[in-house]
Design an enzyme around this catalytic site. Structure first.
Site, PDB file in Angstrom:
ATOM      1  N   TYR A  54      -9.069   2.992  10.886  1.00  0.00           N
ATOM      2  CA  TYR A  54     -10.177   2.406  10.138  1.00  0.00           C
ATOM      3  C   TYR A  54     -11.459   2.486  10.968  1.00  0.00           C
ATOM      4  CZ  TYR A  54      -6.609   0.406   7.013  1.00  0.00           C
ATOM      5  OH  TYR A  54      -5.557   0.233   6.140  1.00  0.00           O
ATOM      6  N   SER A 154       3.990   2.536   6.059  1.00  0.00           N
ATOM      7  CA  SER A 154       2.983   2.494   5.007  1.00  0.00           C
ATOM      8  C   SER A 154       2.950   3.842   4.309  1.00  0.00           C
ATOM      9  CB  SER A 154       1.598   2.161   5.575  1.00  0.00           C
ATOM     10  OG  SER A 154       0.631   2.135   4.536  1.00  0.00           O
ATOM     11  N   GLN A 180       3.915  -0.970   3.463  1.00  0.00           N
ATOM     12  CA  GLN A 180       2.609  -1.251   2.866  1.00  0.00           C
ATOM     13  C   GLN A 180       2.255  -0.134   1.876  1.00  0.00           C
ATOM     14  OE1 GLN A 180      -1.883  -1.637   4.543  1.00  0.00           O
ATOM     15  NE2 GLN A 180      -0.469  -3.214   5.258  1.00  0.00           N
ATOM     16  N   GLN A 292     -17.680 -12.809  -3.564  1.00  0.00           N
ATOM     17  CA  GLN A 292     -16.575 -12.002  -4.096  1.00  0.00           C
ATOM     18  C   GLN A 292     -15.247 -12.461  -3.503  1.00  0.00           C
ATOM     19  OE1 GLN A 292     -16.806  -8.121  -2.365  1.00  0.00           O
ATOM     20  NE2 GLN A 292     -15.180  -7.221  -3.604  1.00  0.00           N
ATOM     21  N   GLU A 295     -14.137 -16.003  -4.737  1.00  0.00           N
ATOM     22  CA  GLU A 295     -13.620 -15.927  -6.106  1.00  0.00           C
ATOM     23  C   GLU A 295     -12.190 -15.405  -6.116  1.00  0.00           C
ATOM     24  OE1 GLU A 295     -13.684 -15.477 -10.481  1.00  0.00           O
ATOM     25  OE2 GLU A 295     -14.760 -16.746  -9.053  1.00  0.00           O
TER      26      GLU A 295
END
Length: 327
Positions: A54, A154, A180, A292, A295
């Site tokens: 990442y 994954s 995953q 976001q 929520e």
């Protein structure tokens, strides 16, 4: 927050976790990343997902600084990394699942995340160039050294995971605890068909990613506008092409009507649908804005609203339920 066992292990993970793919070290500032992790932690999230690949390692550096500065007790959170794609450098032994790279990538993740051990360590993809036996043995060594607690996979196939389990049984060592996979209203085959025997016979845990199908199931793309979203990034053209399909957008519009009838947002509806699957240990949320995230962290409240009648309506709209394989 609800906590679920990670498969047959004794580890409890929050039903909603926070992931850093495409955001930490890339799309959002470090300050926003800090704010998001704080919001998640205060809401009861104890699982934070990351990977060497990442932002070429930058995501783990950002998360590591936050974990250090927040000063949370180490036993109050679960942090993961994944190995396969490499971090900044991509030399011949700096990617894949060889004993050398898996070991060195683990050391790199520990340094970037500023922790003494990884709770979860995933093989981010299968490696056709490395025997599964080599990878399984290496993961067990890392567990014995106290550098990781649980390991998993994954985006592996059921056959590959089954082979890894068989190797671990042959050597009487620790096999994979979790997988995953991508799982959402569009991507269902692995979770609802391929992995059923792994769930039944081996207690495989899952930390699922892309529950909102890269934002499609939030409803924000139904008007065709991708401005100010991740799909506006030219480097993510492949993602835009996958998301912005006319038939998918039409189904999302129909789902929006179902969510409206329940007086909930489409995003929370789609997350609750994932949470309803008993084989889901944790749903990984992605977020770039605090509102976001706040929520979506309330999605568990929607699960009781998904009655049999509502679920039947969803199937009628989606037509994505896999036909079960013959065992």
């Amino acid at each position: 927050m609800e906590y679920r066992r990670l498969g047959k292990s004794g580890l409890q993970v929050s039903a909603l976790g926070l992931g850093s793919w495409l955001t930490f070290g890339a799309q959002i500032s470090d300050k926003v990343a800090d704010e998001l992790m704080g919001i998640a932690y205060d809401a009861g999230v104890n699982f934070f997902d990351n990977a060497e690949g990442y932002a070429e390692g930058k995501s783990e550096i950002v998360m590591g600084k936050i974990l250090k500065s927040q000063g949370w007790e180490r036993d109050s959170f679960v942090v993961s990394s994944k190995v396969f794609f490499g971090a900044e450098n991509k030399g011949p032994n700096q990617t894949g699942l060889s004993r050398k790279h898996v070991t060195e990538a683990c050391h790199g993740a520990l340094k970037r995340l500023q922790v003494d051990y990884l709770d979860l360590y995933f093989c981010h993809r299968p490696d056709k160039n490395t025997p599964i036996e080599e990878t399984v043995l290496t993961m067990n060594t890392l567990i014995e050294q106290g550098k990781i607690l649980y390991w998993g996979t994954s985006e592996w196939s059921a056959a590959e995971i089954t082979e890894a389990i068989a190797v671990s049984k042959d050597y009487r060592i620790i096999g994979p605890t979790m997988e995953q996979p991508q799982y959402n209203l569009f991507e269902r085959k692995k979770m609802e068909d391929d992995f059923l025997l792994l769930f039944r016979d081996h207690g495989l845990g899952t930390t699922i990613w892309s529950p909102l199908a890269s934002g499609l199931l939030s409803g924000k793309y139904t008007n065709g506008d991708v401005k100010d979203t991740r799909l506006a990034d030219v480097k993510l053209g492949w993602l835009k092409e996958n998301v912005m399909q006319a038939d998918r957008l039409h189904k999302v519009e129909k789902l929006q009507e179902v969510a409206d009838n329940l007086n909930v947002s489409l995003a929370k509806f789609a997350l609750a649908w994932c949470l309803k699957n008993p084989n889901v240990s944790s749903v990984i949320l992605g977020a770039s804005k605090s509102a976001q995230l706040k929520e979506n962290l309330t999605a568990l409240e929607v699960v009781p609203l998904l009655t049999d009648k509502v679920m039947e309506k969803v199937e009628e709209i989606m037509g994505t339920k896999p036909v079960l394989s013959q065992f």
